[in-house]
Design an enzyme around this catalytic site. Structure first.
Site, PDB file in Angstrom:
ATOM      1  N   ASN A   1      29.159  38.375  58.281  1.00 22.44           N
ATOM      2  CA  ASN A   1      29.977  39.167  59.201  1.00 22.44           C
ATOM      3  C   ASN A   1      30.342  38.328  60.426  1.00 22.44           C
ATOM      4  O   ASN A   1      29.453  37.796  61.100  1.00 22.44           O
ATOM      5  CB  ASN A   1      29.210  40.409  59.666  1.00 22.44           C
ATOM      6  CG  ASN A   1      29.982  41.195  60.718  1.00 22.44           C
ATOM      7  OD1 ASN A   1      30.938  41.889  60.403  1.00 22.44           O
ATOM      8  ND2 ASN A   1      29.583  41.075  61.972  1.00 22.44           N
ATOM      9  N   GLU A   2      31.636  38.210  60.685  1.00 17.43           N
ATOM     10  CA  GLU A   2      32.159  37.536  61.885  1.00 17.43           C
ATOM     11  C   GLU A   2      31.503  36.182  62.114  1.00 17.43           C
ATOM     12  O   GLU A   2      31.258  35.776  63.255  1.00 17.43           O
ATOM     13  CB  GLU A   2      31.993  38.437  63.118  1.00 17.43           C
ATOM     14  CG  GLU A   2      32.840  39.693  63.066  1.00 17.43           C
ATOM     15  CD  GLU A   2      32.904  40.437  64.382  1.00 17.43           C
ATOM     16  OE1 GLU A   2      32.019  40.210  65.238  1.00 17.43           O
ATOM     17  OE2 GLU A   2      33.830  41.244  64.555  1.00 17.43           O
TER      18      GLU A   2
END
Length: 756
Positions: A382-383
């Site tokens: 994630n990110e």
């Protein structure tokens, strides 16, 4: 037979690193599990929370072993974030990763008579080899899911294969209306006297198939005719049992509830389940509650699932780590399609041991949750590009994706990209499908940017299945006003934002999934926004699960099939002016509005109905009627609206931006920026700028105005952002500041010499 003994009651706990006790302490705090020591400070807004190594202790009697050679295991359902387990003074296991179950054989450490001492040293201290390293949520410490003893005969289904049940079931639907069930089980210490007996029962408990295999080669595939498929609207579950049999005696038994379904993703059709195009529209969820932290009960988990079901969502992204088996069970039963992921988030640590921890957590996630039919996607990160990109980061993702495919070729892999991930990126073709976290209309840009951005991406990459893994904005239910605007934190702006996003998504069924960030407000000790510190307030509901914000109901209007009508602005109860706007959400074709018992108007619209109402003096009772349903509220006409309706920071921020430009003086903000050698600039990482306190003070002030983040070294937000440059942060937020803002910051930074 297997005996599972719950050990959740009557533990001793001390919030000090006192070392290993030799006997059960009498002066420690008495607690029950589940437990976290961050239930309060992980959400209270002090900016930091206790991250230490603390101790749990409990006595237990050695379980009775009716058969010679029986084994005893301790099972820790989760321990945030690292744990060392001791029995009678000896270490039996050390585990890194705060969200998965793990077990240890403690047979040889148990006494034949008398009490045994079980001690767990649990730590949520920062460690370079353990993910998450840094993220926008609280890393709660503690034994927050519970502890069991498991007593089994010497021959039993394996308890040490990455914390799994020892049984793996892969149902595959057939064109004829039946299904094959591929079964694998792992048996330890079996000889020729043991067989594995399999049975499949339908939802009514009727046996529909069975098989028998030698325990040393237990895998089998068999056919079940006339199956009922697991679907979002009909989450039909079969129960598969495996009994380890020695002649006429059952030694051990494990079971799993499974569902038969097919699914896929198509760039133009989106998500398809059981051959039916079904756009996935839902929410993300964190696992904490007010004053409980993440120490939730089974009832808490089922409540969350029920509230999401009432919303009308058909998918949940379980961010950003492995969740409780209780919640996965609820999703199986209620018909959610799940995205399950590991906490590989924000910044990749270069420590090779950290990558091995990613691999370990992925193995545990898949092995422990393989049988859940609700899970259709494994998320790898994630990110992660917040911390920058490198060849090693790309290779690590490829390795994680290959691992998912090796352990589970039946499911799809996915990734959640940070908004600044380039449209052309080597990260795009690693996983089966991708998603983006976009906050246009909150951290930067306008809400109207969302649809066109995805249209452009779709046109650029017609071969990629793309979704929206995060989107949202803060909404605090005491802030109101007639002219809602970005960053005012009002309930009205949050509702307008989600009105727009719900329509954007409805018009683009080719987006394979969308997940609101977030279903519930959640703990984030590093945050201090909107007058509610210690929380991320983007939830459609409050962290205590008591209040559904207006934004909750716009999705209910779009997603639920049950008739509904909702009057917005009930908490905007005192209003000035001769007229006010009344907004109504409904999935009915028309809404009729009444004021003080008198019919005002009937309107036809799609989901959102807007009425202009002349306020009468004093109190006004408003009733909305649609499809035989009614909702009502009371508004008082006043001379002045309460001060609490407006966040003081809203005006302060506007003044702050104006004052900021005064510092620029006569600077030509349209001139090309200069980057003198040996001077700081907006191209330098924050951790480099921080070496000069004066330069960092100016930068922190600028970024507070631009992003509303307080960036101070030593905080969780700093850990996540320190490798970014001011230019990166402006790009990530869509550069929502006025023209010349970045130039004015650069002009001030180049006055300072770089530290040696």
């Amino acid at each position: 037979m297997r005996n599972i003994i719950n050990l959740n009651d009557d533990w001793c706990f001390i919030q000090k690193d006192v070392g290993l006790p030799t006997e059960l302490p009498t002066d420690w705090q008495r607690i029950n599990l589940p437990h976290t020591w961050n239930a309060i400070d992980g959400q209270d807004g002090n900016g930091k929370y206790d991250r230490g190594r603390y101790w749990y202790a409990k006595s237990f009697e050695t379980p009775c072993q009716p058969l010679k050679g029986g084994r005893v295991f301790v099972e820790i359902l989760a321990a945030g974030q690292q744990a060392t387990v001791y029995v009678n003074g000896e270490e039996v296991i050390y585990h890194e990763g705060g969200y998965s179950a793990f077990r240890a054989d403690i047979t040889d450490r148990c006494r034949e008579e008398g009490e045994n001492l079980l001690v767990v040293a649990c730590s949520n201290e920062d460690k370079s080899s353990v993910y998450p390293q840094t993220a926008d949520f609280t890393f709660y410490g503690g034994l927050y899911r519970g502890v069991n003893l498991i007593s089994v005969p010497e021959t039993h289904f394996d308890l040490e294969y990455y914390g799994s049940s020892g049984l793996q079931v892969t149902p595959k639907p057939c064109p004829c209306g039946g299904a094959t069930f591929d079964l694998k089980s792992w048996v330890v210490h079996a000889d020729e006297n043991f067989t594995v007996l399999y049975t499949v029962k339908d939802a009514d408990g009727k046996e529909v198939a069975s098989a028998s295999r030698p325990a040393d080669t237990p895998d089998v595939t068999f056919f079940v005719p006339d199956i009922t498929r697991w679907d979002i609207d009909n989450p039909y579950l079969y129960t598969v049992s495996a009994v380890l049999q020695r002649r006429n005696e059952a030694y051990d038994e494990v079971s799993a509830r499974v569902g038969v379904r097919s699914f896929s993703c198509d760039p133009d059709k989106g998500f398809i389940i059981n051959d039916v195009q079904t756009p996935l529209r839902g929410v993300s969820r964190h696992q904490d509650m007010l004053y409980k932290g993440n120490a939730l009960t089974r009832e808490d988990h089922y409540l969350d699932a029920k509230l999401i079901k009432e919303l009308g969502a058909n998918t949940i992204r379980l961010a950003h780590y492995q969740h409780s088996q209780d919640f996965y069970d609820a999703c199986d039963e209620m018909g959610f399609v799940i995205w399950a992921e590991i906490p590989f988030i924000s910044v990749m640590n270069e420590d090779p041991a950290a990558h091995q921890n990613c691999i370990s957590q992925m193995k545990e996630l898949i092995a422990q949750n393989y049988n859940h039919p609700s899970i259709c996607f494994w998320g790898v990160s994630n990110e992660i590009l917040i911390g920058g990109i490198s060849d090693q980061l790309v290779e690590n993702h490829k390795e994680l994706n290959a691992l998912c495919k090796k352990m589970d070729p039946t499911r799809l892999t996915t990734i959640a990209h940070v908004t600044m991930t380039p449209v052309e990126s080597p990260m795009h073709h690693i996983t089966d499908v991708i998603s983006y976290n976009h906050y246009f209309g909150w951290y930067g840009g306008r809400m109207e940017d969302n649809g066109p951005w995805f249209d452009r991406f779709h046109a650029k990459h017609p071969d990629l299945c793309v979704g929206v893994s995060e989107y949202g904005c803060e909404g605090i239910v005491t802030y109101h006003g007639p002219n809602p605007a970005c960053k005012d934190y009002s309930e009205e702006y949050q509702a307008l934002y989600h009105e727009h996003m719900a329509k954007v998504l409805d018009e683009r069924p080719w987006l394979w999934s969308s997940h609101v960030w977030n279903m519930f407000d959640f703990g984030c000790a590093a945050r201090d926004e909107g007058g509610v510190a210690g929380r991320n307030n983007k939830g459609l509901m409050t962290i205590d699960r008591k209040t559904k914000k207006d934004s909750y109901y716009i999705y209910q209007a779009y997603w639920t099939r049950d008739p509904m009508v909702h009057l917005c602005g009930k908490r905007y109860a005192q209003r000035t002016g001769e007229t006010t706007q009344i907004r109504v959400y409904s999935n009915q074709p028309s809404v009729t509005l009444y004021q003080n018992g008198k019919l005002l108007e009937a309107k036809a619209a799609e989901k959102v109905f807007v009425f202009d109402v002349a306020l009468e003096e004093g109190f006004n009772t408003i009733v909305a009627e649609a499809g035989g349903l009614k909702d009502s509220m009371t508004i008082e006409k006043v001379e002045k609206e309460p001060d609490i309706y407006v966040l003081p920071e809203v005006n302060e921020r506007a003044e702050g931006v104006a004052n900021w430009f005064k510092l620029a003086g006569d600077l030509d903000l349209k001139a090309e920026m200069e980057f003198p050698e040996g001077k700081y600039s907006v191209r330098d990482k924050l951790e480099e700028i921080a070496k000069n306190p004066e330069a960092m003070e100016i930068t922190a002030k600028a970024l507070k105005l631009a992003t509303n983040f307080i960036l101070e070294p030593g905080t969780g937000m700093w850990d996540m952002m320190r490798t970014m440059t001011p230019t990166d942060m402006m790009d990530m937020t869509g550069n929502m500041m006025p023209e010349g803002f970045l130039e004015s910051l650069n002009a001030q930074l180049i006055r300072f010499d770089k530290a040696d």
